[in-house]
Design an enzyme around this catalytic site. Structure first.
Site, PDB file in Angstrom:
ATOM      1  N   ASP A 221       0.864  -1.244   0.049  1.00 49.43           N
ATOM      2  CA  ASP A 221      -0.189  -0.222  -0.103  1.00 49.43           C
ATOM      3  C   ASP A 221       0.895   1.138   0.186  1.00 49.43           C
ATOM      4  OD1 ASP A 221      -1.935   1.943   0.118  1.00 49.43           O
ATOM      5  OD2 ASP A 221      -3.314   0.838   1.656  1.00 49.43           O
TER       6      ASP A 221
HETATM    7  C1  BGC Z   1      -5.044   3.361   0.012  1.00 46.85           C
HETATM    8  C2  BGC Z   1      -4.874   2.405  -1.167  1.00 46.85           C
HETATM    9  C3  BGC Z   1      -4.680   3.435  -2.526  1.00 46.85           C
HETATM   10  C4  BGC Z   1      -3.366   4.017  -2.392  1.00 46.85           C
HETATM   11  C5  BGC Z   1      -3.247   4.894  -3.443  1.00 46.85           C
HETATM   12  C6  BGC Z   1      -3.681   4.325  -0.250  1.00 46.85           C
HETATM   13  O1  BGC Z   1      -3.723   5.280   0.843  1.00 46.85           O
HETATM   14  O2  BGC Z   1      -4.824   2.701   1.160  1.00 46.85           O
HETATM   15  O3  BGC Z   1      -6.331   1.843  -1.346  1.00 46.85           O
HETATM   16  O4  BGC Z   1      -4.803   2.493  -3.606  1.00 46.85           O
HETATM   17  O5  BGC Z   1      -3.743   4.828  -1.201  1.00 46.85           O
HETATM   18  O6  BGC Z   1      -3.800   5.855  -3.564  1.00 46.85           O
END
Ligand code: BGC
Length: 663
Positions: A221
């Protein structure tokens, strides 16, 4: 290309991403992929504001994943995947960071609108269809967030303390099922799992690869990596986005001999394979759907995902009826009917005006008064008295209430299951002047309706229905479309009834002491009443269930039954198949979902529905033996209209490991 053809420095760079949204290409030397959120529309970031807000290009906003799940329709999941693939091709996005598929352990989780269900089978099967159609359309999926990321509360550090059986039966399960569609990638979560950061969760990554057949790349993530070397050793292939500090430390670690060439090559190879796979997937692909077809898909999905929770006959609204509408959610801004955070899409179209849409369909001019705004909690910023006057002057009163991105968003949880006080007052005060009050609820997760449910004649749960949601809703309210959604999560009587009630006790540790007792598994096993159960939803038609027949096949049982539409209107019924172990040898939830079907029936039509059950549908995860087991004994097949409305039952037996229809 193989990792061996790259220098060590190139490999170290490659496994750390290039920037926010791309893999490294070394100035054109390598092909690369671009990634965007996901999951309810494409959020392609095109610029950054000074305050750090990521500005995204407009794109179609589909219903949120929770509304998609309320369709209980793999066809809808496929349509959404296919439409999103076309959007991604238009926007030149190779991987959509979607779908989110964490099991809904607690209705207060701020990201529940991005997730499918409290049931892993429903979540997994819908996610599988979404992934398959997205990838058939030429765009890679990234299933997320692995694993046990079920709250946003202190999400960067909190440790989800979960027992192995619950991991297997609940929290891994959707990922196991979705892996059958061969997603090109998977995203780890931020939290710790039993003390280990999810980016270093080797135990889970090994299960994914060795048992579930997951063969894509494991991506972090955004910013979830603490120690790039430890993550690489655990099996995390690609860190996103590029972060100088973790990269510098990785280089140091390599120099000190803490990271082997074998591990580095393995990660680098997986990144190369990911890029190659995405390029291959995309080769010769053009958008399968026109923009207009995608908007129609968004509307159909919304229409099938809206759930009628209560109706004493006020709905559908008849032509010529005079209607008053109140609540800002009737003429919303995008944020009022979307969740917030990375899933927030900049809509390609305008939001709707429900009073206008109703006026067109009913042939009368609907009166409208905002009465309150989303940030009004205890006092009204608008004039509620006029809404009360309008309600008194019309035959039907429609009150639009909800949450939106100021209440449901990534990085925080809801503070309460109740609606803000002013919204409850608007419902009660207008309803006291008009007995035909219809509440339309825009929310990404369950709401406590107990303060006002008794005072109104109908409730429509619109979820977060996307940019075509207004049109879909107006069709349902006026009977152009017969409602056919059912709840993919329980509406509990109150917050205190939720089994994971202690989830918020400690910021560092979330003890999953409820074990398997998540959602309806808890409510049906312990006989705890719910407001609206899992699997529940009304229609303007009524359906009768007949003739459950179970027949034995070589590899399992065929379950068949008949559905009858006992009404003069075409409709769709979602029938559900649950398995109940009778006198199990180990603790088991009373019954669990193992199949479902959404069937369209014309007025008075009867149709046969068939499904297959195999031995694994009767199994639990034995921690003692480290494997799935279906014990010999008696079981009951339940066919129902919801988890608490079982219409047909039939006992079956497992004997010497074989499923028998005769007991
Ligand atoms: C989120 C993800 C997301 C990523 C990119 C993170 O903060 O948890 O679900 O895909 O950011 O934006």
């Amino acid at each position: 290309m193989t990792a061996k053809e790259l220098t060590v420095e190139e490999k170290l760079r490659l496994i750390c991403g290039k920037d926010m949204w791309h893999t490294e290409d070394f100035g054109g030397k390598l092909p690369f992929v671009s990634m965007s959120d996901g999951p309810v529309g494409v959020r392609k970031v095109v610029s950054m504001r000074e305050d750090g807000w990521q500005v995204a290009a407009p794109s179609i906003a589909y219903p949120s994943i929770q509304t998609l799940a309320n369709t209980w329709s793999e066809d809808c999941a496929r349509e959404m995947g296919e439409s999103l693939a076309s959007d991604c091709l238009d926007a030149d996005v190779d991987i959509l960071l979607a779908p989110g598929m964490n099991v809904k352990r607690h209705p207060m989780n701020g990201r529940n609108f991005e997730y499918f269900s409290e049931d892993p089978y429903l979540a997994g099967t819908l996610a599988r269809s979404y992934v398959a159609s997205l990838q058939e359309g030429g765009v890679g999926a990234c299933i997320k967030h692995f694993c046990a990321n079920n709250l946003e509360y202190n999400r960067l550090h909190q440790s989800s303390e979960v027992d192995e059986r619950s991991l297997r039966e609940l929290y891994y399960k959707p990922f196991e099922i979705a892996s059958q569609a061969k997603p090109v990638s998977l995203m780890c979560s931020y939290n710790r799992v039993n003390g280990v950061y999810a980016s270093e969760y080797k135990k889970g990554f090994d299960v994914l690869r060795n048992e579930f057949g997951f063969d894509g790349a494991i991506i972090s993530d955004w910013g979830a990596v603490r120690d790039r070397t430890a993550a690489a050793k655990a099996g995390l292939d690609l860190e996103m986005p590029f972060t100088q500090a973790t990269y510098d430390r990785l280089v140091e670690d390599y120099k000190k001999g803490l990271l082997s060439d074998e591990t580095l090559d393995r990660c680098a190879q997986r990144v190369l394979d990911l890029v190659a796979r995405c390029k291959e997937m995309r080769k010769d692909k053009t958008p399968k759907k026109t923009k207009e077809e995608r908007l129609q898909a968004a509307r159909r999905i919304a229409a099938e995902g809206i759930v009628l929770l209560k109706n004493d006959g006020t709905l559908p609204l008849q032509r010529g009826t005079s209607v008053s509408v109140c609540g800002c959610y009737a003429v919303p801004t995008e944020g009022m009917v979307s969740g917030g955070g990375s899933a927030r899409v900049t809509w390609s179209g305008k939001t709707w005006n429900l009073p206008e849409l109703l006026s067109e369909r009913l042939g009368t001019k609907a009166k409208y008064e905002a009465a309150f705004m989303p940030r009004d909690i205890e006092s009204f910023s608008q004039d509620p008295a006029r809404a009360v006057e309008n309600a008194a002057a019309c035959e039907v009163n429609v009150v639009c209430v909800g949450t939106g991105d100021s209440i449901e968003y990534e990085s925080g949880d809801r503070a309460s299951l109740e609606l803000p006080e002013v919204q409850v007052r608007a419902i009660l005060e207008t309803a006291s002047e008009n007995p035909n009050t219809v509440v339309v609820l825009f929310a990404g997760s369950a709401v406590d309706v107990s303060a006002w449910e008794h005072a109104v004649s109908a409730i429509v749960y619109a979820g977060f229905p996307g940019e075509q949601g207004g049109a879909a809703l107006a069709d349902i309210l006026t009977g152009v479309v017969n409602p056919s959604g059912k709840l993919s999560e329980t509406f509990p009587m109150s917050e205190e009834d939720v089994p994971s009630v202690n989830a918020y006790r400690d910021a560092q540790v979330s003890l999953y002491e409820e074990g398997l007792n998540v959602g309806y598994r808890y409510f049906v096993t312990h006989g705890v009443p719910t407001k609206y159960p899992f699997g529940y939803g009304l229609s303007y038609s009524s359906f009768v269930y007949h003739n459950l027949v179970v027949t034995e096949e070589k590899d399992g049982l065929t379950i068949s039954y008949e559905l009858e539409n006992a009404s003069e209107r075409c409709g769709k019924e979602i029938s559900q198949i649950y398995v109940r172990p009778i006198a199990p040898r180990v603790y088991r939830p009373a019954w669990e979902l193992k199949g479902y079907a959404k069937t369209e029936l014309k007025a008075n039509e009867k149709k046969k529905v068939s499904a297959k059950l195999v031995l694994s549908d009767f199994a639990y995860y034995s921690v003692a033996e480290n494997r799935w087991k279906a014990d010999d004994g008696l079981y009951e097949i339940y066919v129902g209209a919801s988890s608490e409305d079982i219409r047909l039952t039939q006992k079956v037996r497992i004997k010497d490991g074989k499923l028998l229809a005769e007991i």
